[in-house]
Design an enzyme around this catalytic site. Structure first.
Site, PDB file in Angstrom:
ATOM      1  N   ASN A   1       0.924  -1.324  -0.046  1.00 25.32           N
ATOM      2  CA  ASN A   1      -0.009   0.027   0.110  1.00 25.32           C
ATOM      3  C   ASN A   1       0.929   1.228   0.152  1.00 25.32           C
ATOM      4  OD1 ASN A   1      -1.740   2.106   0.488  1.00 25.32           O
ATOM      5  ND2 ASN A   1      -2.280   1.291   2.651  1.00 25.32           N
TER       6      ASN A   1
ATOM      7  N   LYS B   1       0.146   4.328  -0.197  1.00 23.75           N
ATOM      8  CA  LYS B   1      -0.452   5.116   0.392  1.00 23.75           C
ATOM      9  C   LYS B   1      -0.331   6.595  -0.475  1.00 23.75           C
ATOM     10  CE  LYS B   1       0.072   3.321   4.774  1.00 23.75           C
ATOM     11  NZ  LYS B   1       0.073   3.269   6.435  1.00 23.75           N
TER      12      LYS B   1
ATOM     13  N   HIS C   1      -9.349   1.124   4.944  1.00 23.19           N
ATOM     14  CA  HIS C   1      -8.148   1.220   5.619  1.00 23.19           C
ATOM     15  C   HIS C   1      -8.205   2.115   6.954  1.00 23.19           C
ATOM     16  CE1 HIS C   1      -4.030   2.373   6.572  1.00 23.19           C
ATOM     17  NE2 HIS C   1      -3.558   1.549   5.982  1.00 23.19           N
TER      18      HIS C   1
ATOM     19  N   GLU D   1      -6.706   4.618   8.008  1.00 23.83           N
ATOM     20  CA  GLU D   1      -6.458   6.021   7.647  1.00 23.83           C
ATOM     21  C   GLU D   1      -7.520   6.613   7.049  1.00 23.83           C
ATOM     22  OE1 GLU D   1      -2.631   5.517   5.793  1.00 23.83           O
ATOM     23  OE2 GLU D   1      -1.851   5.070   7.430  1.00 23.83           O
TER      24      GLU D   1
ATOM     25  N   GLU E   1      -5.029  -5.194  10.707  1.00 26.98           N
ATOM     26  CA  GLU E   1      -4.075  -4.144  10.941  1.00 26.98           C
ATOM     27  C   GLU E   1      -4.333  -3.284  12.191  1.00 26.98           C
ATOM     28  OE1 GLU E   1      -2.136  -2.704   6.912  1.00 26.98           O
ATOM     29  OE2 GLU E   1      -3.718  -1.785   7.200  1.00 26.98           O
TER      30      GLU E   1
ATOM     31  N   GLY F   1       2.813   1.968  10.768  1.00 27.31           N
ATOM     32  CA  GLY F   1       3.654   3.007  10.671  1.00 27.31           C
ATOM     33  C   GLY F   1       4.344   3.609  11.936  1.00 27.31           C
TER      34      GLY F   1
ATOM     35  N   SER G   1       3.530  -2.322  10.279  1.00 28.47           N
ATOM     36  CA  SER G   1       4.997  -2.442  10.453  1.00 28.47           C
ATOM     37  C   SER G   1       5.699  -3.737  10.146  1.00 28.47           C
ATOM     38  CB  SER G   1       5.314  -1.988  11.832  1.00 28.47           C
ATOM     39  OG  SER G   1       4.953  -0.531  12.252  1.00 28.47           O
TER      40      SER G   1
END
Ligand code: PGA
Length: 259
Positions: free
Chosen positions: A13, A15, A100, A102, A173, A179, A218
């Site tokens: 991904n 992003k 996702h 985010e 996730e 991250g 991660s």
């Protein structure tokens, strides 16, 4: 426990990263390695790079699928800034990431909107990777499984479970691992994946065996093999490390050992 054989899936991904120049370098670097076999590998660049990246993969004879990081729940019309599943299919895009964290946290996506998008994307012929995961607060409160089960069930309630298992995937996730460099331990991730699979089992045994549940948060070349070797972890959704061709290739290689 013996591992049921599912083809592994490793996805990058990207992003909101990349550029025409950087993407070319990535393809060039990835092409230097031996061709990938036995694993589904998919890259999710920003929408605007999908056609050129797809062409570059074809030119370099790379067996890598291409996907979008989101799509609309609507087919067409007055939805400024949105991209529909039909448009993605039109440009030869096969996969889509939905839900996702985010997008849930920064763009107001909910279990319901993710479920509606997933059902529609599947119906249109896209292959959705649906992301679920608990926040740090929920994790600290010991609520991980409760949270992800309700996110999963929101999806399973509206899709044909066999079709979803056949063409889609779930990405677990944990939000606190994305991250941050704080990867879930393989034991913890395996336990969550097994709980998710059990929940699918209660609806449909075959679908539960077929569904790929991948881990994200991660994942790096130095921890992927340990994660992917667990019986219910069928690959990974890779953020930061997916931007580096060499490291992503190493991660893909560690999934190959699954079959
Ligand atoms: P990360 O991101 O690998 O950089 O933690 C994963 C993701 O957001 O899909």
């Amino acid at each position: 426990m013996e591992k049921v054989v599912r083809k592994s899936l490793v996805a990058a991904n990207w992003k909101m990263n990349g550029s025409l120049a950087a993407n070319s370098v990535w393809v060039e670097e990835f092409s230097a390695f031996k061709p990938v076999a036995g694993t589904d590998v998919v890259v999710f660049p920003p929408f605007v790079y999908i056609p050129t990246l797809k062409a570059k993969f074809a030119d370099a004879q790379l067996n890598i699928g291409i996907g979008a990081q989101n799509c609309s729940a609507h087919d067409k019309g007055a939805y400024t800034g949105e991209i529909s599943p039909d448009m993605l299919i039109d440009i030869g895009c096969d996969w889509v990431i939905l839900g996702h964290s985010e997008r849930r946290q920064m763009f107001g996506e909910t279990d319901n909107s993710v479920a509606v998008k997933t059902a529609n994307a599947l119906k249109k012929g896209l292959r959705p990777i649906v992301c679920i995961g608990e926040t740090e607060e929920q994790w600290s409160a010991g609520k991980s499984e409760e949270v992800v089960l309700s996110q999963l069930n929101a999806i399973l309630d509206v899709v044909d479970v066999e079709e979803f298992a056949d063409r889609g995937a779930i990405a677990y996730e944990p939000v606190w691992a994305i991250g941050t460099g704080k990867t879930a331990t393989p034991e913890f991730a395996q336990a969550v994946h097994a709980t998710l699979r059990d929940s699918v089992k209660s609806r449909n045994l075959e679908a539960a065996d077929a569904l790929r549940i991948i881990y994200g948060g991660s994942v790096k070349a130095n921890n992927s093999e340990e994660l992917f070797s667990r019986p219910d972890i069928d690959g990974g959704l890779i953020g930061g490390a997916g931007l580096k061709a060499k490291e992503f290739y190493a991660i893909v290689q560690s999934a190959k050992s699954l079959i």
